[in-house]
Design a protein around this motif. Structure first.
Motif, PDB file in Angstrom:
ATOM      1  N   PRO A 174       0.838  -1.212   0.000  1.00 47.23           N
ATOM      2  CA  PRO A 174       0.000   0.000   0.000  1.00 47.23           C
ATOM      3  C   PRO A 174       0.863   1.249   0.000  1.00 47.23           C
ATOM      4  O   PRO A 174       1.966   1.261   0.548  1.00 47.23           O
ATOM      5  CB  PRO A 174      -0.806  -0.126   1.302  1.00 47.23           C
ATOM      6  CG  PRO A 174       0.060  -0.961   2.192  1.00 47.23           C
ATOM      7  CD  PRO A 174       0.745  -1.949   1.282  1.00 47.23           C
ATOM      8  N   THR A 175       0.376   2.285  -0.627  1.00 44.51           N
ATOM      9  CA  THR A 175       1.123   3.544  -0.695  1.00 44.51           C
ATOM     10  C   THR A 175       0.290   4.670  -0.097  1.00 44.51           C
ATOM     11  O   THR A 175      -0.910   4.530   0.117  1.00 44.51           O
ATOM     12  CB  THR A 175       1.487   3.897  -2.147  1.00 44.51           C
ATOM     13  OG1 THR A 175       0.283   3.980  -2.919  1.00 44.51           O
ATOM     14  CG2 THR A 175       2.405   2.842  -2.747  1.00 44.51           C
ATOM     15  N   ILE A 176       0.947   5.784   0.163  1.00 52.96           N
ATOM     16  CA  ILE A 176       0.259   6.968   0.667  1.00 52.96           C
ATOM     17  C   ILE A 176      -0.564   7.569  -0.470  1.00 52.96           C
ATOM     18  O   ILE A 176      -0.021   8.050  -1.455  1.00 52.96           O
ATOM     19  CB  ILE A 176       1.265   7.998   1.192  1.00 52.96           C
ATOM     20  CG1 ILE A 176       2.096   7.411   2.338  1.00 52.96           C
ATOM     21  CG2 ILE A 176       0.540   9.257   1.648  1.00 52.96           C
ATOM     22  CD1 ILE A 176       1.318   7.072   3.568  1.00 52.96           C
ATOM     23  N   SER A 177      -1.892   7.520  -0.333  1.00 54.82           N
ATOM     24  CA  SER A 177      -2.765   8.045  -1.388  1.00 54.82           C
ATOM     25  C   SER A 177      -3.508   9.299  -0.944  1.00 54.82           C
ATOM     26  O   SER A 177      -4.249   9.877  -1.721  1.00 54.82           O
ATOM     27  CB  SER A 177      -3.780   6.981  -1.804  1.00 54.82           C
ATOM     28  OG  SER A 177      -4.567   6.568  -0.702  1.00 54.82           O
ATOM     29  N   SER A 178      -3.323   9.683   0.324  1.00 57.83           N
ATOM     30  CA  SER A 178      -3.986  10.873   0.868  1.00 57.83           C
ATOM     31  C   SER A 178      -2.994  11.618   1.754  1.00 57.83           C
ATOM     32  O   SER A 178      -2.167  10.992   2.426  1.00 57.83           O
ATOM     33  CB  SER A 178      -5.213  10.457   1.690  1.00 57.83           C
ATOM     34  OG  SER A 178      -5.673  11.523   2.506  1.00 57.83           O
ATOM     35  N   PRO A 179      -3.043  12.936   1.780  1.00 57.58           N
ATOM     36  CA  PRO A 179      -2.092  13.692   2.605  1.00 57.58           C
ATOM     37  C   PRO A 179      -2.239  13.438   4.106  1.00 57.58           C
ATOM     38  O   PRO A 179      -1.357  13.806   4.878  1.00 57.58           O
ATOM     39  CB  PRO A 179      -2.404  15.153   2.259  1.00 57.58           C
ATOM     40  CG  PRO A 179      -3.779  15.139   1.696  1.00 57.58           C
ATOM     41  CD  PRO A 179      -3.917  13.830   0.997  1.00 57.58           C
ATOM     42  N   SER A 180      -3.343  12.800   4.534  1.00 57.47           N
ATOM     43  CA  SER A 180      -3.546  12.537   5.963  1.00 57.47           C
ATOM     44  C   SER A 180      -3.214  11.094   6.345  1.00 57.47           C
ATOM     45  O   SER A 180      -3.466  10.689   7.479  1.00 57.47           O
ATOM     46  CB  SER A 180      -4.999  12.835   6.352  1.00 57.47           C
ATOM     47  OG  SER A 180      -5.897  11.959   5.682  1.00 57.47           O
ATOM     48  N   GLU A 181      -2.636  10.332   5.438  1.00 57.15           N
ATOM     49  CA  GLU A 181      -2.379   8.913   5.702  1.00 57.15           C
ATOM     50  C   GLU A 181      -0.980   8.672   6.258  1.00 57.15           C
ATOM     51  O   GLU A 181      -0.050   9.441   6.003  1.00 57.15           O
ATOM     52  CB  GLU A 181      -2.568   8.089   4.433  1.00 57.15           C
ATOM     53  CG  GLU A 181      -4.023   7.888   4.042  1.00 57.15           C
ATOM     54  CD  GLU A 181      -4.175   6.977   2.844  1.00 57.15           C
ATOM     55  OE1 GLU A 181      -5.255   6.394   2.680  1.00 57.15           O
ATOM     56  OE2 GLU A 181      -3.216   6.847   2.050  1.00 57.15           O
ATOM     57  N   VAL A 182      -0.858   7.568   7.001  1.00 57.59           N
ATOM     58  CA  VAL A 182       0.444   7.088   7.452  1.00 57.59           C
ATOM     59  C   VAL A 182       0.584   5.635   7.032  1.00 57.59           C
ATOM     60  O   VAL A 182      -0.383   4.887   6.995  1.00 57.59           O
ATOM     61  CB  VAL A 182       0.616   7.212   8.990  1.00 57.59           C
ATOM     62  CG1 VAL A 182       0.590   8.655   9.417  1.00 57.59           C
ATOM     63  CG2 VAL A 182      -0.466   6.428   9.731  1.00 57.59           C
ATOM     64  N   MET A 183       1.807   5.255   6.697  1.00 63.17           N
ATOM     65  CA  MET A 183       2.104   3.883   6.311  1.00 63.17           C
ATOM     66  C   MET A 183       2.836   3.215   7.464  1.00 63.17           C
ATOM     67  O   MET A 183       3.803   3.760   8.003  1.00 63.17           O
ATOM     68  CB  MET A 183       2.965   3.872   5.041  1.00 63.17           C
ATOM     69  CG  MET A 183       3.283   2.486   4.523  1.00 63.17           C
ATOM     70  SD  MET A 183       4.238   2.605   2.986  1.00 63.17           S
ATOM     71  CE  MET A 183       4.526   0.879   2.633  1.00 63.17           C
TER      72      MET A 183
END
Length: 431
Positions: A68-77
């Motif tokens: 999975p990749t960061i697809s939103s500026p509010s996401e964390v991996m």
């Protein structure tokens, strides 16, 4: 703390590929680099998936799931170190809630019979942040975190998982990843039931009489500890061989459901202010009479027919049927005895886990881990959970020692990058 955190989240602004994080009085700068986020450069990860609904035989291990990749500026991996199983995972493996959850994931694929596959199960995660979206302000690569993964998202039985900042919290410092993974889902579920539906909180629970049916499972053992930390009087129903566990966690009274009729044993006690039903079935038929009449008492069940209805009757008819059932029971109990009848649902809530983390580090809440399994033993972990009569949580250790060492190298790399960027910025200012 939670309100401050939410305020910071809403005030966050994007600053391009380089961002500044203010935490604990210091400023830390780092550059996002999605390609270097995994512990090794790769495009695929290891995971346990299902390609169809069914029994334990549908579980399949693969190393070909796209990271999975960061697809939103509010996401964390998050690099997953440990996950744990809940009864919901068994139900979801069999297709429970498939129609409503598919609608929540992607409305455009609701008519596609196989649109949700391959599906990764697992609702609890404890691990390390490896990448952040541009607007994330509360976390940075290298932070140890825990979270409950919403059921409409890909789960934690994988090397990596991506969540929004609002669903994640810093892991308690006193717990290992294995211990921490046993708490988030049951904590969020219990808090939703106790606070949102039951009307209880730290300031209103003193001397309240609370009954928990099925109190030796994950939600029950967490609820006992939280309620005792809040000053409530807690009664639990469980089998005789779980009595030592729940008493050790703080339960004031324990009723053995194998020693005779539970209702008869409970009727001789003082009536309750709140009942949390983790069992379902015919419990509500006798439990309503155990509540204090005309005093604002509440019955909250975590076993609701909503998803079963939508699965069997379709989204529209199933939802309408569930709403009608709930409304009729609410009205019936209000009119007959002034008791509030409510349904409790799991709700992902990172800020709520912040408070739980503080209680854990203060020694008020302990992890209750019944069994541990290696990542290669996920089918055996499901089999253990399916046996029932849980005495805490079943945890899966996802990351092995080599991964932890690689993660340490990654954290050091992020630190070096941050220091280098600061030096460049300082040099630029001087010039």
């Amino acid at each position: 703390m939670a309100s401050t955190r939410l305020l910071c989240m809403f005030r966050a602004k994007a600053t391009g590929s380089t961002k500044t994080l203010a935490r604990a009085g210091c400023r830390v700068c780092f550059r996002r680099n999605v390609c270097s986020s995994p512990s090794r450069l790769q495009s695929c990860m290891s995971a346990w998936v299902i390609d169809q609904y069914g029994t334990n035989g549908v579980l399949r291990h693969t190393e070909e799931i796209t990271i999975p990749t960061i697809s939103s500026p509010s996401e964390v991996m998050i690099k997953v170190h440990a996950a744990s199983l809940n009864p919901l995972d068994i139900s979801m493996r069999a297709g429970y809630g498939a129609k409503l959850l598919k609608l929540r994931r992607d409305p455009l694929t609701v008519m596609d019979n196989d649109g949700e596959f391959p599906l990764i199960l697992g609702r609890d995660v404890s691990g390390v942040v490896v990448d952040c979206g541009a607007e994330v302000t509360h976390f940075a690569p290298g932070d140890e975190v825990w979270a409950a993964v919403p059921p409409w998202k890909q789960g934690s039985l994988a090397e990596f998982v991506t969540l929004t900042e609002y669903e994640v919290s810093h892991k308690p410092k006193l717990l290992s990843h294995t211990e921490a993974a046993s708490i988030p889902y049951v904590a969020n579920t219990a808090l939703s039931a106790l606070v949102n539906a039951g009307g209880l909180c730290r300031d209103s629970s003193s001397n309240k009489r609370v009954l928990i049916t099925g109190g030796s499972g994950g939600v029950g053992t967490f609820s006992v500890q939280l309620l005792k930390a809040w000053g409530a009087h807690v009664t639990v129903t469980c089998s005789q061989n779980a009595e030592g566990l729940v008493r050790g966690l703080g339960a004031d009274e324990v009723v053995d459901y194998t020693a005779g009729d539970v209702a008869d044993q409970l009727e001789i006690m003082d009536k309750f202010d709140v009942i949390i039903d983790c069992v379902g079935g015919d419990t509500e038929q006798w439990a309503m009479d155990l509540l204090k009449p005309w005093s604002g008492a509440k019955y909250v069940t975590l076993v609701t027919p909503l998803l079963l209805n939508t699965d069997s009757m379709g989204l529209m008819d199933g939802t309408l049927k569930a709403v009608f059932t709930l409304q009729s029971k609410v009205i019936q109990n209000i009119i007959s005895s002034g008791v509030f009848y409510r349904w409790g649902f799991y709700a992902p809530d990172g800020p709520a886990l912040d408070e739980v983390s503080r209680l854990v580090d203060a020694g008020k809440i302990l992890p209750v881990v019944e069994a541990q399994f290696r990542f290669t033993q996920v089918p055996q972990a499901f089999q253990k959970l399916e046996q029932g009569h849980a005495r805490g949580k079943t945890v899966v250790r996802v990351a092995d020692e080599d991964d932890r060492q690689a993660e340490e190298l990654l954290q050091n790399s992020h630190t070096e990058n941050a220091e280098s960027e600061q030096e460049v910025q300082e040099t630029a200012k001087q010039n």
